[in-house]
Design a protein around this motif. Structure first.
Motif, PDB file in Angstrom:
ATOM      1  N   ILE A 523       0.864  -1.180   0.000  1.00  0.00           N
ATOM      2  CA  ILE A 523       0.000   0.000   0.000  1.00  0.00           C
ATOM      3  C   ILE A 523       0.896   1.223   0.000  1.00  0.00           C
ATOM      4  CG2 ILE A 523      -1.760   1.293   1.270  1.00  0.00           C
ATOM      5  CD1 ILE A 523      -1.426  -2.368   1.993  1.00  0.00           C
ATOM      6  N   MET A 524       0.764   2.068  -1.009  1.00  0.00           N
ATOM      7  CA  MET A 524       1.611   3.244  -1.169  1.00  0.00           C
ATOM      8  C   MET A 524       0.748   4.495  -1.141  1.00  0.00           C
ATOM      9  SD  MET A 524       4.189   1.870  -4.162  1.00  0.00           S
ATOM     10  CE  MET A 524       2.928   0.982  -5.074  1.00  0.00           C
ATOM     11  N   ILE A 525       1.054   5.411  -0.247  1.00  0.00           N
ATOM     12  CA  ILE A 525       0.251   6.619  -0.078  1.00  0.00           C
ATOM     13  C   ILE A 525       1.148   7.846  -0.123  1.00  0.00           C
ATOM     14  CG2 ILE A 525      -1.361   7.866   1.414  1.00  0.00           C
ATOM     15  CD1 ILE A 525      -0.851   4.380   2.416  1.00  0.00           C
ATOM     16  N   ASN A 526       0.836   8.757  -1.007  1.00  0.00           N
ATOM     17  CA  ASN A 526       1.479  10.070  -1.010  1.00  0.00           C
ATOM     18  C   ASN A 526       0.590  10.988  -0.171  1.00  0.00           C
ATOM     19  OD1 ASN A 526       2.612  12.560  -1.466  1.00  0.00           O
ATOM     20  ND2 ASN A 526       2.338  12.547  -3.692  1.00  0.00           N
ATOM     21  N   LEU A 527       1.032  11.330   1.012  1.00  0.00           N
ATOM     22  CA  LEU A 527       0.219  12.139   1.922  1.00  0.00           C
ATOM     23  C   LEU A 527       0.655  13.599   1.851  1.00  0.00           C
ATOM     24  CD1 LEU A 527      -2.131  11.159   3.655  1.00  0.00           C
ATOM     25  CD2 LEU A 527      -0.654  11.298   5.649  1.00  0.00           C
ATOM     26  N   LEU A 560       4.334   9.255  -7.626  1.00  0.00           N
ATOM     27  CA  LEU A 560       2.985   9.315  -7.068  1.00  0.00           C
ATOM     28  C   LEU A 560       2.520  10.762  -7.121  1.00  0.00           C
ATOM     29  CD1 LEU A 560       2.740   6.982  -3.916  1.00  0.00           C
ATOM     30  CD2 LEU A 560       2.038   6.549  -6.272  1.00  0.00           C
ATOM     31  N   GLN A 561       1.389  10.967  -7.735  1.00  0.00           N
ATOM     32  CA  GLN A 561       0.828  12.305  -7.812  1.00  0.00           C
ATOM     33  C   GLN A 561       0.331  12.743  -6.422  1.00  0.00           C
ATOM     34  OE1 GLN A 561       1.047  14.075 -10.763  1.00  0.00           O
ATOM     35  NE2 GLN A 561       2.285  12.241 -11.208  1.00  0.00           N
ATOM     36  N   PRO A 562       0.035  14.047  -6.249  1.00  0.00           N
ATOM     37  CA  PRO A 562      -0.445  14.497  -4.937  1.00  0.00           C
ATOM     38  C   PRO A 562      -1.599  13.641  -4.420  1.00  0.00           C
ATOM     39  CG  PRO A 562       0.003  16.384  -6.332  1.00  0.00           C
ATOM     40  CD  PRO A 562       0.173  15.164  -7.190  1.00  0.00           C
ATOM     41  N   TYR A 563      -1.403  13.072  -3.227  1.00  0.00           N
ATOM     42  CA  TYR A 563      -2.394  12.261  -2.514  1.00  0.00           C
ATOM     43  C   TYR A 563      -2.802  10.987  -3.260  1.00  0.00           C
ATOM     44  CZ  TYR A 563      -2.548  16.464   0.267  1.00  0.00           C
ATOM     45  OH  TYR A 563      -2.182  17.534   1.041  1.00  0.00           O
ATOM     46  N   GLN A 564      -1.978  10.550  -4.162  1.00  0.00           N
ATOM     47  CA  GLN A 564      -2.295   9.319  -4.892  1.00  0.00           C
ATOM     48  C   GLN A 564      -2.060   8.089  -4.011  1.00  0.00           C
ATOM     49  OE1 GLN A 564      -0.161   8.781  -8.582  1.00  0.00           O
ATOM     50  NE2 GLN A 564      -1.458   7.080  -9.236  1.00  0.00           N
TER      51      GLN A 564
END
Length: 571
Positions: A523-527, A560-564
């Motif tokens: 699980i990959m999150i760009n926060l 990863l785009q913003p919040y992707q």
């Protein structure tokens, strides 16, 4: 409709609750069915198809017992009656029956630490000092006639209230003066509470969320401590939160009630250190699961004193979250994983920088962040829409008791009125308690009249009608997360798989894997609101992409785009 609606929990495995998706309903604000501006049980019944479509399998319902509503139902005046504003016991029976027909279980909210001062037990205790009910609560009559100690109540002021017409006699309350604490040292009181719990379990509820459950035990020396503020008082939690001897009460409670019915229990267990997790939720623990408050309250030093802020970064959030995950694994237990509830402000407003509160991608990022941690996901009403905080311009617009208390505490600590108002606007529990927005009509489809609490103006565009059929909406993303979590192919992984943090070299990215035998999901999150590079090529099958990145295979995604969010099955 008075028949018992008993689900066959006894025929299910003892851990039947491990793969549930729980949805918390704050009944007062969910759906008004009778045009009085207040949500009710028939309102919940009318929305069961919606909840089934979303994919939830259990409903945790905030208190609907008879109450004067000083603390919005957490001050119970009758444990075995429904408050008329919410309906009748026949409505509750119908809810149990209709929910069961849709495969949805009902979890009640139970308050065992205190009652309302309007409860017949307390009224009898006041009227007759020789009544057995005097020992159902905590009364003291010091020889000097002075307040017994300097403990400060959670909602401010002394924990001791003078008893009318009995000079020098006081009763004890951890929370509001209208919420006298029950005396758990009294075996007769405990047995009465067990009878009530079993009555509800016989009726067919699947279990309970247990309010303030680590506050049942108080130090019996009732000794004062050095003050921790200029008011000369000290936080009651120093002598009344997770104190020695609590475990005896909780073990007896479980044996006398929950274990007999194979019921699920969710403890609101503030004050439990990581080293005690096994005692509370390990094999043979007191509860099925407890909430993890470590990251939920990351923005404040004290959950009861909102003006004592913490400065934190995304890396702090990740570290705190993964530390808890590591400890719950050691304990062989389970968390109820939440990012919102009726006592919290909205997650998007808390965890996301201000300029991105209105970005649906940010709400999706937070959803994925917590949804696949080890434990049971809990969704709070409106969270599936990405609802944000409100902004009130006057203290009179707040209903929440703790908001008003925190406003006064902030002033006492030197904040100006506008600063204090800003603090409670941000942290108020009312942020989560505004009416559910079902559509874009005048009152959001919640009611045909002015609601009991003003809605958040900025949530008008976040409504069910708008999002339900939009495949790119926050609502649809939650539905996809639920389906992935409920997929039988991955069930064992989510239930028993290891949580492994992945270092990325980027402070505002959070990446983790769930691993079990031959299965690995990342699980990959760009926060953050900026593009983040992926420094490692990810080879595998793309399971979910919050932004639908042109259908590219994971190995071709370099940023990863913003919040992707990307969820990938690793080869």
């Amino acid at each position: 409709m008075t028949q018992m609606i008993t689900p066959p929990l006894a025929k299910q495995p003892a851990d039947w609750w491990k793969n549930e998706i729980i949805y918390e309903i704050y009944c007062r604000s969910f759906q008004d069915s009778n045009g009085d501006g207040i949500g009710d049980l028939q309102g919940i019944i009318s929305r069961l198809d919606y909840l089934q479509e979303l994919g939830v399998t259990a409903l945790w319902i905030a208190p609907v017992y008879r109450s004067p509503m000083v603390d919005m139902g957490y001050d119970i005046a009758a444990y075995q009656q429904i408050d008329p504003v919410y309906g009748t016991m026949a409505d509750m029976d119908e809810l149990l029956e209709q929910a069961q027909a849709r495969g949805i279980k009902i979890i009640m909210d139970m308050v065992l630490n205190h009652t309302s001062d309007q409860h017949p037990w307390f009224q009898a205790a006041l009227q007759d000092p020789t009544s057995k009910y005097r020992d159902y609560y905590v009364f003291q009559h010091p020889a000097n006639g002075q307040v017994p100690n300097n403990w400060r109540a959670t909602f401010g002021g002394s924990t001791w209230e003078p008893v009318p017409n009995e000079p020098g006699t006081y009763y004890f309350h951890t929370f509001a003066t209208e919420q006298p604490d029950l005396n758990w040292e009294n075996p007769a009181l405990r047995q009465e509470l067990y009878r009530i719990i079993n009555w509800w379990l016989d009726k067919g509820v699947a279990g309970f969320r247990l309010d303030a459950i680590t506050q049942l035990k108080k130090d019996q020396d009732w000794a004062s401590l050095p003050p921790d503020d200029d008011d000369g008082l000290v936080n009651v939690e120093r002598k009344g939160l997770n104190r020695p001897g609590l475990g005896q009460f909780l073990a007896e409670l479980k044996a006398a009630t929950f274990s007999k019915y194979n019921a699920v229990t969710i403890g609101e267990a503030y004050g439990v250190p990581l080293e005690q997790l096994e005692e509370f939720v390990g094999p043979g623990g007191y509860f099925s699961m407890i909430f993890d408050f470590s990251y939920l309250n990351i923005d404040v030093q004290d959950a009861n004193e909102w003006f004592k802020k913490n400065q934190w970064e995304v890396s702090d959030l990740a570290q705190t979250m993964f530390m808890s995950q590591q400890e719950i694994k050691k304990a062989r237990g389970y968390f109820a994983n939440v990012i919102e509830n009726h006592d919290q402000n909205r997650a998007v407003s808390k965890f996301i920088r201000t300029e991105d509160h209105d970005n649906p991608a940010a709400a999706k990022a937070l959803a994925a962040l917590y949804f696949f941690l080890a434990g049971i996901p809990v969704i709070y009403q409106g969270q599936e829409l990405g609802m944000t905080n409100f902004e009130r311009s006057d203290l009179q617009e707040f209903n929440d008791l703790s908001s008003i208390n925190n406003y006064q505490r902030a002033l006492a600590n030197g904040y100006r009125p506008n600063e204090a108002l800003k603090i409670i606007n941000f942290r108020s529990r009312d942020n989560a308690r505004v009416p559910m927005p079902w559509d874009q009509t005048k009152f959001g489809g919640f009611s045909t009249v002015t609601p009991w609490l003003a809605p958040a103006a900025n949530n008008v565009v976040r409504n069910v009608a708008q999002q339900r059929n939009d495949p790119a909406s926050v609502w649809s993303f939650y539905q996809k997360l639920i389906r992935l979590h409920q997929d039988s192919h991955w069930e064992a992984l989510w239930l028993e798989g290891e949580v492994v943090p992945v270092r990325t070299g980027e402070d505002e990215m959070i990446v983790y894997q769930r691993r079990l035998k031959q299965q690995t999901v990342q699980i990959m999150i760009n926060l953050s609101g900026k593009v983040q590079p992926l420094r490692q090529v990810v080879v595998g099958q793309l399971e979910l992409d919050s932004l639908a990145t042109n259908g590219k295979p994971p190995a071709e995604i370099r940023d990863l785009q913003p919040y992707q969010v990307l969820i990938v099955t690793i080869d």
